[in-house]
Design a protein around this motif. Structure first.
Motif, PDB file in Angstrom:
ATOM      1  N   ILE A 144       1.047  -1.487   0.024  1.00 32.48           N
ATOM      2  CA  ILE A 144       0.127  -0.168  -0.512  1.00 32.48           C
ATOM      3  C   ILE A 144       0.776   0.695   0.069  1.00 32.48           C
ATOM      4  CG2 ILE A 144      -0.526  -0.216   2.275  1.00 32.48           C
ATOM      5  CD1 ILE A 144      -3.194   0.762   1.833  1.00 32.48           C
ATOM      6  N   LEU A 145       0.422   1.892  -1.295  1.00 36.65           N
ATOM      7  CA  LEU A 145       1.157   3.337  -1.104  1.00 36.65           C
ATOM      8  C   LEU A 145       1.060   4.097   0.418  1.00 36.65           C
ATOM      9  CD1 LEU A 145       0.993   2.932  -4.974  1.00 36.65           C
ATOM     10  CD2 LEU A 145       3.273   3.575  -3.535  1.00 36.65           C
ATOM     11  N   VAL A 146       1.734   5.224   1.172  1.00 34.60           N
ATOM     12  CA  VAL A 146       1.405   6.112   2.233  1.00 34.60           C
ATOM     13  C   VAL A 146       1.899   7.030   1.796  1.00 34.60           C
ATOM     14  CG1 VAL A 146       1.735   6.379   4.150  1.00 34.60           C
ATOM     15  CG2 VAL A 146       0.597   3.988   3.316  1.00 34.60           C
ATOM     16  N   PRO A 147       1.290   8.678   0.972  1.00 32.22           N
ATOM     17  CA  PRO A 147       2.472   9.108   1.576  1.00 32.22           C
ATOM     18  C   PRO A 147       2.037  10.302   2.853  1.00 32.22           C
ATOM     19  CG  PRO A 147       0.000  10.253   0.887  1.00 32.22           C
ATOM     20  CD  PRO A 147       0.107   8.905   1.688  1.00 32.22           C
ATOM     21  N   VAL A 148       3.772  10.948   2.901  1.00 27.85           N
ATOM     22  CA  VAL A 148       4.190  11.512   4.278  1.00 27.85           C
ATOM     23  C   VAL A 148       3.309  12.680   4.353  1.00 27.85           C
ATOM     24  CG1 VAL A 148       5.829  12.492   5.907  1.00 27.85           C
ATOM     25  CG2 VAL A 148       6.791  10.835   4.466  1.00 27.85           C
ATOM     26  N   PRO A 149       2.754  12.717   5.473  1.00 30.59           N
ATOM     27  CA  PRO A 149       1.586  13.495   5.289  1.00 30.59           C
ATOM     28  C   PRO A 149       2.712  14.726   6.137  1.00 30.59           C
ATOM     29  CG  PRO A 149       0.557  13.108   7.301  1.00 30.59           C
ATOM     30  CD  PRO A 149       2.258  11.927   6.485  1.00 30.59           C
ATOM     31  N   LEU A 150       1.696  16.289   5.758  1.00 31.84           N
ATOM     32  CA  LEU A 150       2.048  17.612   6.103  1.00 31.84           C
ATOM     33  C   LEU A 150       1.231  18.032   7.304  1.00 31.84           C
ATOM     34  CD1 LEU A 150       1.672  19.810   2.429  1.00 31.84           C
ATOM     35  CD2 LEU A 150       3.909  18.849   3.555  1.00 31.84           C
ATOM     36  N   SER A 151       1.343  18.944   7.260  1.00 31.83           N
ATOM     37  CA  SER A 151       0.709  19.639   8.349  1.00 31.83           C
ATOM     38  C   SER A 151      -0.657  19.767   7.883  1.00 31.83           C
ATOM     39  CB  SER A 151       1.389  20.485   9.662  1.00 31.83           C
ATOM     40  OG  SER A 151       1.550  21.569   8.654  1.00 31.83           O
ATOM     41  N   GLY A 152      -1.522  20.366   9.029  1.00 29.66           N
ATOM     42  CA  GLY A 152      -2.828  20.552   8.074  1.00 29.66           C
ATOM     43  C   GLY A 152      -2.743  22.305   7.706  1.00 29.66           C
ATOM     44  N   SER A 153      -1.550  23.107   8.766  1.00 26.93           N
ATOM     45  CA  SER A 153      -2.031  24.021   8.461  1.00 26.93           C
ATOM     46  C   SER A 153      -0.887  24.098   7.261  1.00 26.93           C
ATOM     47  CB  SER A 153      -1.320  25.201   9.964  1.00 26.93           C
ATOM     48  OG  SER A 153      -0.250  24.776  10.181  1.00 26.93           O
ATOM     49  N   ARG A 154       0.378  23.549   6.565  1.00 31.90           N
ATOM     50  CA  ARG A 154       0.891  23.448   5.536  1.00 31.90           C
ATOM     51  C   ARG A 154       0.184  23.117   4.290  1.00 31.90           C
ATOM     52  NH1 ARG A 154       6.384  25.008   6.166  1.00 31.90           N
ATOM     53  NH2 ARG A 154       6.731  23.702   3.905  1.00 31.90           N
ATOM     54  N   LEU A 155      -0.895  22.397   4.766  1.00 33.10           N
ATOM     55  CA  LEU A 155      -1.381  21.629   3.678  1.00 33.10           C
ATOM     56  C   LEU A 155      -2.835  22.883   2.921  1.00 33.10           C
ATOM     57  CD1 LEU A 155      -2.415  19.329   1.861  1.00 33.10           C
ATOM     58  CD2 LEU A 155      -4.096  18.810   3.634  1.00 33.10           C
ATOM     59  N   ASN A 156      -3.188  23.289   3.928  1.00 29.81           N
ATOM     60  CA  ASN A 156      -3.877  24.436   3.657  1.00 29.81           C
ATOM     61  C   ASN A 156      -4.150  25.830   2.835  1.00 29.81           C
ATOM     62  OD1 ASN A 156      -5.971  23.180   4.925  1.00 29.81           O
ATOM     63  ND2 ASN A 156      -6.262  24.095   6.426  1.00 29.81           N
ATOM     64  N   TRP A 157      -2.437  26.263   3.392  1.00 27.86           N
ATOM     65  CA  TRP A 157      -1.408  27.139   2.748  1.00 27.86           C
ATOM     66  C   TRP A 157      -0.559  27.038   1.717  1.00 27.86           C
ATOM     67  CZ3 TRP A 157       3.928  27.457   3.717  1.00 27.86           C
ATOM     68  CH2 TRP A 157       4.265  29.138   2.961  1.00 27.86           C
ATOM     69  N   ARG A 158      -0.728  25.931   0.945  1.00 27.69           N
ATOM     70  CA  ARG A 158       0.347  25.423   0.595  1.00 27.69           C
ATOM     71  C   ARG A 158      -0.984  25.151  -1.116  1.00 27.69           C
ATOM     72  NH1 ARG A 158       4.507  21.161   0.631  1.00 27.69           N
ATOM     73  NH2 ARG A 158       5.869  22.862   0.921  1.00 27.69           N
ATOM     74  N   GLY A 159      -1.745  24.282  -0.448  1.00 26.51           N
ATOM     75  CA  GLY A 159      -2.655  24.022  -1.334  1.00 26.51           C
ATOM     76  C   GLY A 159      -2.683  22.006  -1.647  1.00 26.51           C
ATOM     77  N   PHE A 160      -1.663  22.099  -1.715  1.00 25.01           N
ATOM     78  CA  PHE A 160      -1.720  20.584  -2.191  1.00 25.01           C
ATOM     79  C   PHE A 160      -0.497  19.808  -0.651  1.00 25.01           C
ATOM     80  CE2 PHE A 160       2.059  20.593  -4.271  1.00 25.01           C
ATOM     81  CZ  PHE A 160       2.665  21.946  -4.740  1.00 25.01           C
ATOM     82  N   ALA A 176      -1.655  -0.110  -7.585  1.00 23.88           N
ATOM     83  CA  ALA A 176      -1.669  -0.490  -6.729  1.00 23.88           C
ATOM     84  C   ALA A 176      -2.514   0.809  -5.652  1.00 23.88           C
ATOM     85  CB  ALA A 176      -0.130  -0.094  -5.933  1.00 23.88           C
ATOM     86  N   SER A 177      -2.519   0.142  -4.207  1.00 26.13           N
ATOM     87  CA  SER A 177      -3.634   0.549  -3.550  1.00 26.13           C
ATOM     88  C   SER A 177      -2.716   1.678  -2.893  1.00 26.13           C
ATOM     89  CB  SER A 177      -4.442   0.031  -2.739  1.00 26.13           C
ATOM     90  OG  SER A 177      -3.270  -0.936  -1.589  1.00 26.13           O
ATOM     91  N   CYS A 178      -3.575   2.897  -2.612  1.00 25.17           N
ATOM     92  CA  CYS A 178      -3.360   4.075  -1.722  1.00 25.17           C
ATOM     93  C   CYS A 178      -3.636   4.716  -0.398  1.00 25.17           C
ATOM     94  CB  CYS A 178      -2.879   5.359  -3.112  1.00 25.17           C
ATOM     95  SG  CYS A 178      -2.078   6.637  -2.562  1.00 25.17           S
ATOM     96  N   GLY A 179      -3.361   4.822   0.329  1.00 27.06           N
ATOM     97  CA  GLY A 179      -4.062   4.920   1.773  1.00 27.06           C
ATOM     98  C   GLY A 179      -3.248   5.947   2.047  1.00 27.06           C
ATOM     99  N   GLU A 180      -3.440   7.107   1.461  1.00 33.24           N
ATOM    100  CA  GLU A 180      -3.964   8.527   1.661  1.00 33.24           C
ATOM    101  C   GLU A 180      -4.456   9.314   3.137  1.00 33.24           C
ATOM    102  OE1 GLU A 180      -5.073  11.629  -1.023  1.00 33.24           O
ATOM    103  OE2 GLU A 180      -5.069  10.303  -3.089  1.00 33.24           O
ATOM    104  N   GLY A 181      -5.401   8.248   4.288  1.00 29.79           N
ATOM    105  CA  GLY A 181      -5.493   9.181   4.812  1.00 29.79           C
ATOM    106  C   GLY A 181      -5.091   7.548   6.257  1.00 29.79           C
TER     107      GLY A 181
END
Ligand SMILES: [Zn+2]
Ligand SMILES: [Zn+2]
Length: 266
Positions: A144-160, A176-181
């Motif tokens: 399963i592919l899992v992305p390293v998450p950004l903090s909420g504030s950085r995600l909102n500020w950057r938008g992606f 392949a499966s992707c586990g974004e959450g």
């Protein structure tokens, strides 16, 4: 394919602000590929990277241990480093010493140019295709592919989240499966790029990640995706919680997958 008004707006914007290749400085040809991550063909320029410069990017030929950086078979963590590193294997697609790779990653990370997702995901896909052609079985264990998450504030500020876009395109490309959450940031902390010392980097990421969905990863191989890795502290901390989430159970193996390793020149 974007609809007519979108294409018109895109055409007008490209005429007013023509896009220039980060490699050679020439105008890139108009195309709308960036609006469809799956729709790229080799025949087109990317918005900020021309086809010729992209073709000249060298993929990394050797792989290294995440801990001591010594060359190992397919980036497996060496016996010596296994005791302090939770990543079992590290795959690095390209060299940060390639000026174009560094420019693309920098533009992606600091100038928030979402269009960079295209050339970066193509570098990642090329790396995976090459590994598969050499007989490396990356997807056979149903990882399963899992992305390293950004903090909420950085995600909102950057938008992606650049790691999320990369994981998504690899999952589309190789079914392949992707586990974004699966992983989430739980604390705010200083951005790793602002910290130089390895020890400080390790402390800065400690207890900053949590597994939100251990069901999806239990007993499985996780391919942990990020754009860039420096000391490996973030990947190792993510791997630690992926293997031992407080809820019990966990991932069997964690493979780190990054575009490049190192630190940007200031
Ligand atoms: Zn170029
Ligand atoms: Zn080692």
């Amino acid at each position: 394919m974007p609809n007519y008004p979108q294409r018109l707006v895109g055409w007008i914007l490209d005429t007013i602000f023509p896009k220039i290749c980060l490699g050679c400085g020439k105008f890139t040809r108009l195309n709308f590929a960036s609006q469809n991550l799956g729709g790229f063909t080799d025949k087109k320029d990317f918005d900020y990277v021309c086809r010729k410069c992209f073709g000249e990017i060298d993929l990394k030929n050797t792989f290294e241990c995440i801990g001591c950086k010594r060359q190992t078979q397919l980036g497996l963590t060496c016996t010596f480093c296994k005791k302090d590193n939770y990543i079992d294997q590290l795959l690095i697609a390209a060299e940060l010493t390639d000026p174009l790779v560094e420019k693309i990653l920098k533009a992606y990370k600091y100038k928030f140019i979402c269009d960079m997702a295209m050339p970066l995901s193509m570098i990642a896909k090329k790396c995976v295709k090459r590994l598969l052609s050499k007989g490396f079985v990356l997807f056979e264990s149903n990882p399963i592919l899992v992305p390293v998450p950004l903090s909420g504030s950085r995600l909102n500020w950057r938008g992606f989240n650049q790691a999320q876009l990369l994981a998504r395109s690899l999952s589309d490309g190789f079914l392949a499966s992707c586990g974004e959450g699966v992983l989430a940031r739980i604390n705010c902390f200083r951005h790793q790029a602002d910290i130089q010392a390895k020890e400080d980097r390790i402390n800065n990421v400690k207890d900053n990640f949590a597994v939100k969905d251990s069901e999806s990863i239990r007993g499985r191989t996780v391919i942990l995706v990020d754009d860039i890795c420096t000391t490996g502290a973030t990947l190792n901390e993510c791997a630690r919680v992926l293997k031992n989430p407080p809820a019990g159970g966990g991932a069997r193996r964690v493979i780190g997958f990054v575009i490049a390793r190192g630190q940007f020149k200031r």
